[in-house]
Each structure stands twice: as structure tokens, then as C-alpha cells.
Write an enzyme that holds these catalytic residues in place. Structure first.
Site, short mmCIF file in Angstrom:
data_model
loop_
_atom_site.label_atom_id
_atom_site.label_comp_id
_atom_site.label_asym_id
_atom_site.label_seq_id
_atom_site.Cartn_x
_atom_site.Cartn_y
_atom_site.Cartn_z
CB CYS A 57 41.81 42.60 44.58
SG CYS A 57 43.21 41.72 45.29
CE1 TYR A 188 41.16 42.14 52.25
CE2 TYR A 188 42.97 43.70 52.13
CZ TYR A 188 41.89 43.09 51.55
OH TYR A 188 41.50 43.43 50.28
N1 LIG Z 1 48.84 36.48 48.11
C1 LIG Z 1 47.89 36.95 47.23
C2 LIG Z 1 46.64 37.41 47.95
C3 LIG Z 1 45.56 37.74 46.96
C4 LIG Z 1 44.19 37.85 47.65
O1 LIG Z 1 44.02 37.59 48.85
N2 LIG Z 1 43.19 38.26 46.84
C5 LIG Z 1 41.82 38.36 47.36
C6 LIG Z 1 41.17 39.64 46.88
S1 LIG Z 1 41.86 41.09 47.59
C7 LIG Z 1 40.96 37.26 46.78
O2 LIG Z 1 41.02 36.98 45.61
N3 LIG Z 1 40.12 36.68 47.63
C8 LIG Z 1 39.17 35.66 47.22
C9 LIG Z 1 39.14 34.56 48.26
O3 LIG Z 1 39.84 34.65 49.25
O4 LIG Z 1 38.42 33.61 48.03
C10 LIG Z 1 48.53 38.04 46.40
O5 LIG Z 1 49.05 39.02 46.96
O6 LIG Z 1 48.55 37.91 45.20
#
Ligand SMILES: N[C@@H](CCC(=O)N[C@@H](CS)C(=O)NCC(=O)O)C(=O)O
Length: 325
Positions: A57, A188
Site C-alpha cells: 500500500c 487508482y
Molecule cells: N485515506 C487512506 C487510504 C488508505 C487505503 O485506501 N488503503 C488501501 C490499501 S492501498 C486499503 O487498505 N484498502 C482496503 C480496502 O479498501 O478494503 C490513507 O491514505 O490512509
């Protein structure tokens, strides 16, 4: 995702879309700080906090880079999830260099969210900054967590960098905004677009951002002023994943990164900084992105690319993690 504290069966790794098929990222739900700026009184104490991350991530990786640049490795624990997204989201498996959750004994990250809020609704995303003392989430927004590490830990932070120096905030914010929409989230928006128009719009933004960076980096070493700032961390996490995942899986393939010599030289320069290199696991990045079934139903992880220009810096981390199914 979680709905009123219950994991829903229809969970999909792809997030929301708008009416035109554009990818929409969820807003983060926990936004407190540590120290004087904390609304709930979270104090800066060594050993008190745990950072849940995924090496795949980019958002989590920027918190890892900030943690190491600030010399907080001994004050804050880190727990790494398995890189592959499964039916219940991120899991703690202990496989391929990922961790078991020794603090909360959770098998999946969504359990951490319901420990903090038994009625939580939303996606269980990384990064998460967890407070062991009050057993709750301090913050799950990476932009905040970078600033927490940069500013809130006082003398516990031994690293000799200021990622957001006074006087440069406006310039940093302007570059951050440019990079977030067009580049970090732009890839994304391209990868998870569900219409041709939304995809094309996003890819144009991604390459406009790369063109902009190339022009800037042809005449400067850093994106803001003459020093390393949070803007460079922001750029790095997407650049280092570009050829590994975004060029192929997310179809950001107008040009490879090697078409941008100043950007590539900058990437190599950043990778020479140990805090940056330590945040990169190409095996986790590929296994993680290519495990998103909606984009890659077979789960096959590509063998390439051969990253000649990064190889010397990443040599120790080129092992492979393959799909489980
Ligand atoms: N706003 C968050 C976004 C984090 C995010 O989207 N993380 C993704 C991985 S890159 C995630 O954990 N996705 C799992 C999901 O959407 O269920 C940040 O920047 O901390």
C-alpha cells in the site's frame, strides 16, 4: 467492508464509483493527533503505539518512511499484513515476511476496527495507528500519520529531518494536492475506472503529473525548495510501484517510467536513503496488487518487470510471493 460492525459477504476490493464510472476513495474515519493537539489526550510515549501497515500500500508505505526518517523505529511497533487481499480484506498470516498480530491477536484487520468501534461502518484500510493503552485507533489517515510522526513525538523522534518546515507549508500543500489527485490517486482512478471515459481521463492526469515532475526534477533535486519534504515521500510511493503494478495492472501504459530520465534519477536518489529502501518490498507489491480478483481473476502474478535501474538498491528484496489460489 464493515457495516455496523459486521463484515459483509459482498465485500469487493474495488471501492465506490460515481455515476460516470469514476473510482471514489473512502474518507478516513479516525483523525486524532498525539500530544498537545490530541482531542482524546493521546500522549507521546515509547512503546504505546502500534502501526498496522501493508507493504503493497502506497499510503501505508509513506507512514513507514516517515517513521524511519524520524528515528521512531524503537518507539513505535509495526505489524505488517499479508500482501494478498482475501475475502475478509487484510489478514495477519505470518507468511512471506508478514506478521501475526501479537498485540491484539486479530486474524484480520477489520477486527481492529471493531475493537475500536463495535458499530464501525466502512472499509478496513491500512495504515492504522493503534493505541495499546486505551485499545483504540488514533488515526487511519496516512497524511495525518506522517504529520504525527513528523511533529507529535517530540524528543522521542531522533531523526534529523523536518518533513514540513515552517515557511514551506503552502508550497508543500500545493505540490501534495497536485500529486494526490493526478498521480497517487490518479493511478487508482485509472485502474479501478469502470468506463472508458473515466479511465482515459485518469490516465491523462497520471501522465500530466509525470510530465510535470520531469520538468521540475530536470532543474531541481527535490519537489519543493532544495530539501526533502513530505511531498517527496508522496511522489516516491507511487513512482516505486509504477512499473511493478500500475503500468500493467492499472493500464497506466502510455509510457514506462524509463521515458522520464529525471524522474528515474530522482527515484534512484530516494532509494539510496535507507528509510525509503526499507519501505519497498517488490514481492509484496506484486502479490498484493495482482491478488485483486476484480482486476486479475486468475491471480497470476507476473514474473517481470526486470527493473534494471532499481535492482542494485532492491537486490535483497527480490524474493517472490505467489498467489494462494
Ligand atoms: N485515506 C487512506 C487510504 C488508505 C487505503 O485506501 N488503503 C488501501 C490499501 S492501498 C486499503 O487498505 N484498502 C482496503 C480496502 O479498501 O478494503 C490513507 O491514505 O490512509
Amino acid at each position: 467492508m464493515l457495516v455496523n460492525g459486521k463484515w459483509t459477504e459482498e465485500w469487493q476490493p474495488v471501492q465506490e464509483s460515481d455515476a460516470e464510472g469514476r473510482f471514489i476513495r473512502q474518507h478516513s474515519g479516525f483523525r486524532d493527533r498525539i500530544g498537545a493537539d490530541s482531542a482524546k489526550g493521546f500522549a507521546a510515549e515509547a512503546g504505546r503505539y502500534l502501526l498496522y501497515v501493508a507493504y503493497i500500500c502506497p499510503w501505508a508505505s509513506r507512514t513507514l518512511i516517515a517513521l524511519r526518517l524520524k528515528g521512531l523505529e524503537n518507539a513505535i511497533d509495526v505489524c505488517v499484513v499479508d500482501p494478498r487481499l482475501g475475502d475478509q480484506g487484510w489478514a495477519f498470516t505470518g507468511r512471506d515476511g508478514s506478521d501475526l498480530d501479537r498485540v491484539n491477536g486479530a486474524s484480520h484487520l477489520h477486527e481492529i476496527y471493531t475493537l475500536a468501534d463495535p458499530t464501525y461502518s466502512g472499509r478496513a484500510t491500512v495504515p492504522v495507528l493503534w493505541d495499546k493503552k486505551t485499545r483504540t485507533i488514533v488515526n487511519n489517515e496516512s497524511a495525518d500519520i506522517v504529520r504525527i510522526f513528523d511533529k507529535d513525538f517530540g524528543a522521542l523522534a531522533t531523526g534529523d529531518v523536518d518533513l514540513r518546515p515552517g515557511g514551506l507549508e503552502d508550497e508543500i500543500d500545493a505540490v501534495n494536492d497536485r500529486l494526490y489527485d493526478g498521480f497517487n490517486n490518479g493511478v487508482y482512478r485509472a485502474g479501478f475506472a469502470t468506463t472508458q471515459n473515466a479511465y482515459e481521463e485518469a490516465v491523462a492526469d497520471v501522465f500530466a503529473a509525470l510530465d510535470w515532475m520531469e520538468a521540475r526534477l530536470a532543474r531541481a533535486d527535490w519537489l519543493v525548495a532544495d530539501r526533502l519534504t513530505e511531498a517527496d515521500i508522496r511522489a516516491f510511493v507511487t513512482l516505486v510501484r509504477f512499473d511493478l503494478a500500475y503500468h500493467g495492472l492499472f493500464k497506466c501504459n502510455l509510457r514506462p517510467l524509463s521515458a522520464y530520465p529525471a524522474v528515474c534519477a530522482y527515484l534512484v536518489r530516494l532509494l539510496a536513503i535507507p528509510a525509503f529502501a526499507a519501505s519497498v518490498r517488490p514481492d509484496h507489491i506484486k502479490a498484493g496488487y495482482y491478488s485483486v480478483k476484480a482486476l486479475n481473476p486468475t491471480g497470476i502474478v507476473p514474473l517481470g518487470p526486470d527493473l534494471d535501474y532499481l535492482a542494485p538498491l532492491l537486490a535483497v528484496r527480490r524474493g517472490s510471493c505467489t498467489a494462494t489460489s
